[in-house]
Design a protein around this motif. Sequence first.
Motif, PDB file in Angstrom:
ATOM      1  N   LEU A 172      14.828  27.415  83.451  1.00 52.36           N
ATOM      2  CA  LEU A 172      14.439  28.807  83.650  1.00 52.36           C
ATOM      3  C   LEU A 172      13.927  29.470  82.378  1.00 52.36           C
ATOM      4  O   LEU A 172      13.051  30.335  82.435  1.00 52.36           O
ATOM      5  N   THR A 173      14.486  29.093  81.237  1.00 54.56           N
ATOM      6  CA  THR A 173      14.127  29.782  80.002  1.00 54.56           C
ATOM      7  C   THR A 173      12.939  29.157  79.288  1.00 54.56           C
ATOM      8  O   THR A 173      12.300  29.816  78.459  1.00 54.56           O
ATOM      9  N   GLY A 174      12.638  27.891  79.584  1.00 56.99           N
ATOM     10  CA  GLY A 174      11.550  27.233  78.884  1.00 56.99           C
ATOM     11  C   GLY A 174      11.904  26.966  77.432  1.00 56.99           C
ATOM     12  O   GLY A 174      13.054  27.093  77.015  1.00 56.99           O
ATOM     13  N   GLY A 175      10.908  26.594  76.667  1.00 55.08           N
ATOM     14  CA  GLY A 175      11.117  26.298  75.252  1.00 55.08           C
ATOM     15  C   GLY A 175      10.732  27.462  74.377  1.00 55.08           C
ATOM     16  O   GLY A 175       9.953  28.331  74.758  1.00 55.08           O
ATOM     17  N   GLY A 176      11.275  27.464  73.164  1.00 54.98           N
ATOM     18  CA  GLY A 176      10.909  28.496  72.199  1.00 54.98           C
ATOM     19  C   GLY A 176      11.774  29.736  72.311  1.00 54.98           C
ATOM     20  O   GLY A 176      12.507  29.934  73.274  1.00 54.98           O
ATOM     21  N   PRO A 177      11.674  30.603  71.305  1.00 52.83           N
ATOM     22  CA  PRO A 177      12.526  31.804  71.259  1.00 52.83           C
ATOM     23  C   PRO A 177      12.137  32.828  72.322  1.00 52.83           C
ATOM     24  O   PRO A 177      10.994  32.895  72.762  1.00 52.83           O
ATOM     25  N   TYR A 178      13.133  33.618  72.714  1.00 52.80           N
ATOM     26  CA  TYR A 178      12.872  34.680  73.692  1.00 52.80           C
ATOM     27  C   TYR A 178      13.859  35.827  73.499  1.00 52.80           C
ATOM     28  O   TYR A 178      14.927  35.672  72.899  1.00 52.80           O
ATOM     29  N   VAL A 179      13.478  36.973  74.040  1.00 54.23           N
ATOM     30  CA  VAL A 179      14.317  38.171  74.066  1.00 54.23           C
ATOM     31  C   VAL A 179      14.629  38.469  75.527  1.00 54.23           C
ATOM     32  O   VAL A 179      13.761  38.329  76.399  1.00 54.23           O
ATOM     33  N   VAL A 180      15.861  38.861  75.810  1.00 57.06           N
ATOM     34  CA  VAL A 180      16.257  39.237  77.163  1.00 57.06           C
ATOM     35  C   VAL A 180      16.328  40.756  77.279  1.00 57.06           C
ATOM     36  O   VAL A 180      16.878  41.428  76.401  1.00 57.06           O
ATOM     37  N   VAL A 181      15.780  41.287  78.359  1.00 59.11           N
ATOM     38  CA  VAL A 181      15.984  42.686  78.740  1.00 59.11           C
ATOM     39  C   VAL A 181      16.761  42.686  80.052  1.00 59.11           C
ATOM     40  O   VAL A 181      16.311  42.103  81.039  1.00 59.11           O
ATOM     41  N   HIS A 182      17.927  43.311  80.026  1.00 52.67           N
ATOM     42  CA  HIS A 182      18.746  43.444  81.239  1.00 52.67           C
ATOM     43  C   HIS A 182      18.740  44.924  81.606  1.00 52.67           C
ATOM     44  O   HIS A 182      19.432  45.725  80.973  1.00 52.67           O
ATOM     45  N   PRO A 183      17.999  45.342  82.615  1.00 50.20           N
ATOM     46  CA  PRO A 183      17.769  46.774  82.831  1.00 50.20           C
ATOM     47  C   PRO A 183      18.856  47.496  83.622  1.00 50.20           C
ATOM     48  O   PRO A 183      18.934  48.727  83.570  1.00 50.20           O
TER      49      PRO A 183
END
Length: 346
Positions: A172-183
Amino acid sequence: MTRVLVARQDNLGDVLLAGPCVRAVAAGAAHVTLLTGRHGRAAGELLPGVDDVLTWTAPWIDPEPPPVTAEDTGEFVALVRRRSFDRALILTSFHQSPLPLALLLRQAGVPWIGAISEDYPGSLLDLRHRVDGDPPEPVRMLSLAEAAGYALPPDDHGALALRRPLPNMARLTGGGPYVVVHPGASVPARQPSPERSRRIVRALVADGHRVLVTGAPSERHLCQAVAGTSAVNLGGRTSLAELAAVLSGAQVVVAPNTGPAHLAAAAGTPVVSLFAPVVPAARWAPYGVPMVVLGDQHAPCRDSRARVCPVPGHPCLDGLDPADVCRAVAELGAVVPPSGALSSLL
């Protein structure tokens, strides 16, 4: 060595905040059972130090309380009696009373009970603990364990924590860095409007971040509205343990005052807390990780415990500038992934 019941019967975030207290008890007990309400069980199953979880909905704590019946309370008392606990610690927020549960535990034959209580407990409590000031909720609960004679091991950091390993969520997240927004949040007063959250996502994407939007199954439509076509919508696609894994892999999590913000802290991830001051940030902000609190903490709704914002326009959160969120994300160490990484996830 004793069999101890530790009770925290409200929401999943509250249960996660009880983690240090639970670990302190586990260090000195033979067996720890965690008693949760229906909204907190999944969080209890993620806490280190918990041997098993019991669930019973307390009519004086649940936001949608069931009726009080002799049959229901009788079944609960019988269940506890069969487990033969030696001790019980009752964890509550400052506005909740531990005494109804203490009465039922006494009827179940629990010989020693401790709780934080301002009210006179009579013979319901063996330990009536009081807390001065307004410490963070994990510190407040840990102080009860310490007053009962339990302590964290020397090598325990005292922050929130989760059972490991967590699920692998690369699909689900794939590769590489990411930021999560939980609204989302459990009550409307604590979350920005969908439009404000959508603007925050767009600003982060414009800065070059890969953004994943997370939410419960009931928040699928909210997550889709917030993610649009520029972010990955994971709303309703994860269990709590899987959500914990997604948050654990994030560089930074952006969230209002909600259980998943505490889940991110338990996973060790920095948090930008979009915090409505209806309750004090000093007590309820994410604990034990790098954090930036955004939102007007002196708004008219301050300390009101409102579930629906009483101020037109919800200014404490909907007045947030997305650029401030982007700056906070950068301050907490998020880096922009290589060019083209975002398109590989969409």
